[in-house]
Design a protein around this motif. Sequence first.
Motif, short mmCIF file in Angstrom:
data_model
loop_
_atom_site.label_atom_id
_atom_site.label_comp_id
_atom_site.label_asym_id
_atom_site.label_seq_id
_atom_site.Cartn_x
_atom_site.Cartn_y
_atom_site.Cartn_z
N THR A 145 -7.25 -12.74 -11.53
CA THR A 145 -5.98 -12.23 -11.00
C THR A 145 -5.98 -10.71 -10.93
N SER A 146 -6.64 -10.06 -11.87
CA SER A 146 -6.77 -8.60 -11.82
C SER A 146 -7.58 -8.18 -10.60
N CYS A 147 -8.67 -8.89 -10.32
CA CYS A 147 -9.48 -8.59 -9.13
C CYS A 147 -8.68 -8.85 -7.85
N LEU A 148 -7.87 -9.92 -7.86
CA LEU A 148 -7.03 -10.22 -6.70
C LEU A 148 -6.02 -9.09 -6.46
N CYS A 149 -5.46 -8.54 -7.53
CA CYS A 149 -4.53 -7.42 -7.39
C CYS A 149 -5.22 -6.19 -6.81
N ILE A 150 -6.47 -5.96 -7.21
CA ILE A 150 -7.23 -4.84 -6.65
C ILE A 150 -7.42 -5.02 -5.15
N VAL A 151 -7.78 -6.24 -4.74
CA VAL A 151 -7.97 -6.53 -3.32
C VAL A 151 -6.67 -6.33 -2.55
N LEU A 152 -5.54 -6.77 -3.11
CA LEU A 152 -4.25 -6.61 -2.45
C LEU A 152 -3.86 -5.14 -2.33
N ASN A 153 -4.11 -4.36 -3.38
CA ASN A 153 -3.79 -2.94 -3.33
C ASN A 153 -4.63 -2.21 -2.29
N VAL A 154 -5.91 -2.50 -2.25
CA VAL A 154 -6.79 -1.86 -1.26
C VAL A 154 -6.40 -2.29 0.15
N SER A 155 -6.05 -3.57 0.32
CA SER A 155 -5.63 -4.06 1.64
C SER A 155 -4.35 -3.38 2.10
N GLU A 156 -3.40 -3.24 1.19
CA GLU A 156 -2.14 -2.58 1.56
C GLU A 156 -2.36 -1.11 1.86
N LEU A 157 -3.20 -0.46 1.08
CA LEU A 157 -3.51 0.95 1.32
C LEU A 157 -4.16 1.13 2.68
N SER A 158 -5.13 0.28 3.01
CA SER A 158 -5.80 0.36 4.31
C SER A 158 -4.83 0.07 5.45
N TYR B 168 -0.03 4.04 10.17
CA TYR B 168 0.56 5.34 10.44
C TYR B 168 -0.41 6.26 11.17
N SER B 169 -1.71 6.02 11.08
CA SER B 169 -2.67 6.76 11.89
C SER B 169 -2.49 6.40 13.36
N ILE B 170 -2.31 5.10 13.65
CA ILE B 170 -2.07 4.66 15.02
C ILE B 170 -0.77 5.24 15.56
N GLN B 171 0.28 5.24 14.72
CA GLN B 171 1.55 5.80 15.16
C GLN B 171 1.45 7.29 15.46
#
Length: 267
Positions: A189-202, A208-211
């Motif tokens: 679950t900790s690794c899953l949270c890392i993946v979610l955080n990186v996905s949201e950051l990306s 906002y780069s596209i905008q």
Amino acid sequence: MRKMSWVFLCDLLSGVNKYSTGIGRIWVAVVFLFRLLVYVAAAENIWKHEHDEFECNIKQPGCENVCFDHFFPVSHIRLWALQLIMVSTPSLLVVFHVAYRENREKHHNQKLYKNPGKTDGGLLCTYLISLILKTGLEIFFLVLFYKLYNGFKIPRLVKCNIKPCPNTVDCYISKPTEKMIFLYFLVATSCLCIVLNVSELSYLVFKYSIQCYLKRHVKNEQGSKSNCCESELIRHNRAAAAGRLHNSSSSLPLNMQDEHEKHSPLT
């Protein structure tokens, strides 16, 4: 005190959920359901009496305590509780920033933002910083856990030869299989949270780069159109001036037209 701390953490997560993206809401659900509730309902009870259930095959005074401290320098369950609190704390930055915006509007008694909770401008930077901090803390605690316990494993038997033990003694850990299952679950679950955080950051950086690119492109298009209009207007004015000059010269007598054409700047 412990109950109050978990209630505060629940309130914090529910408050952050209002300002999160879709991926951020999934992160909140994972932390609340698969980490906080599992920790409170099951994992805490498994490690509750780990020191009392740690047994060595010798009754030398102090031997069991020293061996337990050597193999478990920090309790698993306390380390997970600290990790859970620390990775949730950066979300306070977002809550504080939104509160700052709302208080600023109250102080000036006017509408300064379209929506104080909308992630744009300074709040977007705060949100990105919170994601980076959460990801860094998750990775830090996983590495710390791995270093402290020499991997993600629960051995059934450990051998200890630390003083005051007179020789190498065998020490047994209680319920190693059950602890191993929960250990793998919490690490996953900790690794899953890392993946979610990186996905949201990306996602936020890409969005906002596209905008910004589209706004710049539209601005350049508007600038080029205005330049074209100015060029057309200049050409139109020059043509009109030339037409007026030609009409004025054609209305003169023939001898004066010749003289006028000699001194005209268009000849």
